[in-house]
Design an enzyme around this catalytic site. Sequence first.
Site, PDB file in Angstrom:
ATOM      1  N   PHE A 126     -12.431  21.328 -14.408  1.00  0.00           N
ATOM      2  CA  PHE A 126     -13.550  21.542 -15.324  1.00  0.00           C
ATOM      3  C   PHE A 126     -13.387  20.592 -16.509  1.00  0.00           C
ATOM      4  O   PHE A 126     -12.314  20.557 -17.123  1.00  0.00           O
ATOM      5  CB  PHE A 126     -13.562  22.994 -15.813  1.00  0.00           C
ATOM      6  CG  PHE A 126     -14.501  23.205 -16.962  1.00  0.00           C
ATOM      7  CD1 PHE A 126     -15.868  23.299 -16.746  1.00  0.00           C
ATOM      8  CD2 PHE A 126     -14.024  23.258 -18.266  1.00  0.00           C
ATOM      9  CE1 PHE A 126     -16.744  23.458 -17.812  1.00  0.00           C
ATOM     10  CE2 PHE A 126     -14.894  23.412 -19.333  1.00  0.00           C
ATOM     11  CZ  PHE A 126     -16.256  23.510 -19.106  1.00  0.00           C
ATOM     12  N   ILE A 338      19.043  33.019 -29.595  1.00  0.00           N
ATOM     13  CA  ILE A 338      20.064  34.000 -29.182  1.00  0.00           C
ATOM     14  C   ILE A 338      20.994  33.394 -28.122  1.00  0.00           C
ATOM     15  O   ILE A 338      22.163  33.739 -28.047  1.00  0.00           O
ATOM     16  CB  ILE A 338      19.375  35.305 -28.678  1.00  0.00           C
ATOM     17  CG1 ILE A 338      18.751  36.036 -29.880  1.00  0.00           C
ATOM     18  CG2 ILE A 338      20.348  36.214 -27.927  1.00  0.00           C
ATOM     19  CD1 ILE A 338      17.861  37.226 -29.508  1.00  0.00           C
ATOM     20  N   GLY A 340      21.941  30.323 -28.138  1.00  0.00           N
ATOM     21  CA  GLY A 340      22.717  29.238 -28.744  1.00  0.00           C
ATOM     22  C   GLY A 340      22.533  27.934 -27.980  1.00  0.00           C
ATOM     23  O   GLY A 340      21.428  27.635 -27.492  1.00  0.00           O
ATOM     24  N   GLU A 364      -7.982  25.783 -24.510  1.00  0.00           N
ATOM     25  CA  GLU A 364      -9.010  26.832 -24.425  1.00  0.00           C
ATOM     26  C   GLU A 364      -9.231  27.508 -25.779  1.00  0.00           C
ATOM     27  O   GLU A 364      -9.351  28.731 -25.876  1.00  0.00           O
ATOM     28  CB  GLU A 364      -8.675  27.803 -23.290  1.00  0.00           C
ATOM     29  CG  GLU A 364      -8.584  26.977 -22.004  1.00  0.00           C
ATOM     30  CD  GLU A 364      -8.635  27.752 -20.729  1.00  0.00           C
ATOM     31  OE1 GLU A 364      -9.116  28.900 -20.738  1.00  0.00           O
ATOM     32  OE2 GLU A 364      -8.217  27.187 -19.702  1.00  0.00           O
ATOM     33  N   THR A 366      -8.057  26.329 -29.919  1.00  0.00           N
ATOM     34  CA  THR A 366      -6.816  26.320 -30.713  1.00  0.00           C
ATOM     35  C   THR A 366      -6.727  27.596 -31.562  1.00  0.00           C
ATOM     36  O   THR A 366      -7.720  28.311 -31.738  1.00  0.00           O
ATOM     37  CB  THR A 366      -6.796  25.115 -31.676  1.00  0.00           C
ATOM     38  OG1 THR A 366      -7.909  25.251 -32.575  1.00  0.00           O
ATOM     39  CG2 THR A 366      -6.886  23.786 -30.936  1.00  0.00           C
TER      40      THR A 366
HETATM   41  C1  LIG Z   1      -2.481  20.369 -21.255  1.00  0.00           C
HETATM   42  C2  LIG Z   1      -3.945  20.497 -21.640  1.00  0.00           C
HETATM   43  C3  LIG Z   1      -4.853  20.937 -20.698  1.00  0.00           C
HETATM   44  C4  LIG Z   1      -6.217  20.999 -21.016  1.00  0.00           C
HETATM   45  N1  LIG Z   1      -7.135  21.340 -20.040  1.00  0.00           N
HETATM   46  C5  LIG Z   1      -8.455  21.153 -20.278  1.00  0.00           C
HETATM   47  C6  LIG Z   1      -9.406  21.274 -19.219  1.00  0.00           C
HETATM   48  O1  LIG Z   1      -9.066  21.608 -18.080  1.00  0.00           O
HETATM   49  N2  LIG Z   1     -10.727  21.006 -19.488  1.00  0.00           N
HETATM   50  C7  LIG Z   1     -11.147  20.625 -20.725  1.00  0.00           C
HETATM   51  O2  LIG Z   1     -12.342  20.368 -20.884  1.00  0.00           O
HETATM   52  N3  LIG Z   1     -10.266  20.531 -21.766  1.00  0.00           N
HETATM   53  C8  LIG Z   1      -8.938  20.755 -21.569  1.00  0.00           C
HETATM   54  N4  LIG Z   1      -8.024  20.621 -22.601  1.00  0.00           N
HETATM   55  C9  LIG Z   1      -8.502  20.244 -23.925  1.00  0.00           C
HETATM   56  C10 LIG Z   1      -8.263  21.314 -24.983  1.00  0.00           C
HETATM   57  O3  LIG Z   1      -9.168  22.368 -24.813  1.00  0.00           O
HETATM   58  C11 LIG Z   1      -8.364  20.638 -26.366  1.00  0.00           C
HETATM   59  O4  LIG Z   1      -7.214  19.823 -26.508  1.00  0.00           O
HETATM   60  C12 LIG Z   1      -8.466  21.620 -27.490  1.00  0.00           C
HETATM   61  O5  LIG Z   1      -9.711  22.279 -27.465  1.00  0.00           O
HETATM   62  C13 LIG Z   1      -8.302  20.950 -28.866  1.00  0.00           C
HETATM   63  O6  LIG Z   1      -9.096  19.820 -28.987  1.00  0.00           O
HETATM   64  P1  LIG Z   1      -8.454  18.442 -29.505  1.00  0.00           P
HETATM   65  O7  LIG Z   1      -7.217  18.196 -28.726  1.00  0.00           O
HETATM   66  O8  LIG Z   1      -9.515  17.399 -29.474  1.00  0.00           O
HETATM   67  O9  LIG Z   1      -8.020  18.710 -30.992  1.00  0.00           O
HETATM   68  P2  LIG Z   1      -8.979  18.582 -32.274  1.00  0.00           P
HETATM   69  O10 LIG Z   1     -10.262  19.255 -32.019  1.00  0.00           O
HETATM   70  O11 LIG Z   1      -9.020  17.157 -32.681  1.00  0.00           O
HETATM   71  O12 LIG Z   1      -8.172  19.413 -33.354  1.00  0.00           O
HETATM   72  C14 LIG Z   1      -7.012  18.883 -34.015  1.00  0.00           C
HETATM   73  C15 LIG Z   1      -6.497  19.946 -34.969  1.00  0.00           C
HETATM   74  O13 LIG Z   1      -7.476  20.235 -35.966  1.00  0.00           O
HETATM   75  C16 LIG Z   1      -7.798  21.607 -35.948  1.00  0.00           C
HETATM   76  N5  LIG Z   1      -9.208  21.752 -36.281  1.00  0.00           N
HETATM   77  C17 LIG Z   1     -10.259  21.130 -35.693  1.00  0.00           C
HETATM   78  N6  LIG Z   1     -11.398  21.527 -36.276  1.00  0.00           N
HETATM   79  C18 LIG Z   1     -11.065  22.436 -37.224  1.00  0.00           C
HETATM   80  C19 LIG Z   1     -11.800  23.252 -38.139  1.00  0.00           C
HETATM   81  N7  LIG Z   1     -13.142  23.202 -38.201  1.00  0.00           N
HETATM   82  N8  LIG Z   1     -11.113  24.073 -38.958  1.00  0.00           N
HETATM   83  C20 LIG Z   1      -9.754  24.135 -38.909  1.00  0.00           C
HETATM   84  N9  LIG Z   1      -9.012  23.394 -38.062  1.00  0.00           N
HETATM   85  C21 LIG Z   1      -9.661  22.576 -37.229  1.00  0.00           C
HETATM   86  C22 LIG Z   1      -7.481  22.069 -34.534  1.00  0.00           C
HETATM   87  O14 LIG Z   1      -7.298  23.466 -34.465  1.00  0.00           O
HETATM   88  C23 LIG Z   1      -6.216  21.291 -34.257  1.00  0.00           C
HETATM   89  O15 LIG Z   1      -5.127  21.922 -34.879  1.00  0.00           O
HETATM   90  C24 LIG Z   1      -6.654  20.636 -22.323  1.00  0.00           C
HETATM   91  C25 LIG Z   1      -5.704  20.240 -23.294  1.00  0.00           C
HETATM   92  C26 LIG Z   1      -4.382  20.153 -22.954  1.00  0.00           C
HETATM   93  C27 LIG Z   1      -3.406  19.695 -24.021  1.00  0.00           C
END
Ligand SMILES: Cc1cc2nc3c(=O)[nH]c(=O)nc-3n(C[C@H](O)[C@H](O)[C@H](O)COP(=O)(O)OP(=O)(O)OC[C@H]3O[C@@H](n4cnc5c(N)ncnc54)[C@H](O)[C@@H]3O)c2cc1C
Length: 390
Positions: A126, A338, A340, A364, A366
């Site tokens: 997806f 725990i 070590g 899914e 943050t």
């Molecule tokens: C191993 C892995 C598997 C994944 N699988 C899928 C998948 O199958 N399909 C898919 O579509 N996606 C997938 N993802 C994507 C995942 O859903 C995104 O990485 C996630 O939603 C965060 O988006 P970003 O990495 O662009 O971070 P960003 O959106 O750039 O965020 C960076 C930081 O800023 C914070 N932030 C952003 N906006 C705000 C706000 N308004 N207020 C406060 N803090 C904020 C975020 O919480 C984060 O800490 C996957 C990611 C990983 C790492």
Amino acid sequence: MDFALSDEERAIRDTVRAFVTREVMPLEAEVLRRERAHRPGLDRSELRELQLRAKKFGFWGLATPEEYGGMDLPAVMQSLIWTELGRSFVPFRFGGEADNILFHATEEQKREFLIPTIEGERISCFAITEPGAGSDAANIKLRARRDGDDWVLDGEKTFITNGNDADFAIVVAVTDPEKGARRGGATAFLVDRAMGWRSEFIQTMGEGGPASLIFDGVRVPHRNILGEIGQGFTLGMEWIGKGRYTIPSHAVGIAERALQMAIDHANTRETFGAPIATNQAIQWMIADSETELEAARWLILRSAWTVDQGLDPRHASSMGKLYGAGMVNRVVDRVLQIHGGMGYTRELPIERWYRQVRLYRIFEGTDEMQRLIISRDLLRGYTKIGGHLA
Ligand SMILES: Cc1cc2nc3c(=O)[nH]c(=O)nc-3n(C[C@H](O)[C@H](O)[C@H](O)COP(=O)(O)OP(=O)(O)OC[C@H]3O[C@@H](n4cnc5c(N)ncnc54)[C@H](O)[C@@H]3O)c2cc1C
């Protein structure tokens, strides 16, 4: 108020526990060995063989409707099962499943995509996230332009789980940039790999890894639209909604197993002539872990229960995802402490969990996005403090 499991819930939970203990956990040493050699813990045929064995135990398609051969289990039961699966780090899941939104497919699409996915003959992924659109998923740019009976897709998706292995992708693309994704400007497409998209593996701190998907003039027939034109963002949010209780349910299982390891170690490892369990510092780490684990368990079961009651689960599941993901990170960190120096080695699976569960706070939705949803619901009066008891 009754916090007990029903006889049926207990029976199913215990059967899954027996399956995981007898069939899955014995593979752990080999999985660790392979992963240390940068190979997948289980290959596709081994996973399938295990899934077929589980089918004989009666486990096939936990969330899949009965008309497709599945069990169609209530969310609470699924949550309990995901917790049992979390107790082993072997990358096993039950077969007979398909992405929840594939059930919106037309009859023809069901034959081509849904049924083969349920049967394990095809692998899906997806894709909504892009290099410029993660948390802000509505900012996607991958464009789909109509050309006769086809749509032509250009752009890039990133961090897509299964992206390297998938036979087809469910891709959310912009079909009307004027409208914006949230207001009907995005559409979901079913895109075979054979139609021309490429994938590039992304190395992460976890085992396995997601992929970038590159679309360069990929032609997709109009009949491959999933759902309606303009429904792509809604379908995307529906897909993500499922993980909001399965991910933290899995986290509870990981925390249970890891905490038991810490208790066993604390009772047997001696320093200064006594087991380390006699130290208050160790006792408190165990007590805090058990308390947080138990709090997470009920928060998550409540969010699954909300789904079963037909109530809007978003607020409860955001709290469950936020707290469950944080809890498992704190518990695994304490369990490592725990143990070590041994906790830091690759002899034990603890460092593996430590790397694995870090993801739970990111994908899914943050932590910050969950907090945004929870606070917004309260600040705008969409929900009351106290949830369904209020
Ligand atoms: C191993 C892995 C598997 C994944 N699988 C899928 C998948 O199958 N399909 C898919 O579509 N996606 C997938 N993802 C994507 C995942 O859903 C995104 O990485 C996630 O939603 C965060 O988006 P970003 O990495 O662009 O971070 P960003 O959106 O750039 O965020 C960076 C930081 O800023 C914070 N932030 C952003 N906006 C705000 C706000 N308004 N207020 C406060 N803090 C904020 C975020 O919480 C984060 O800490 C996957 C990611 C990983 C790492």
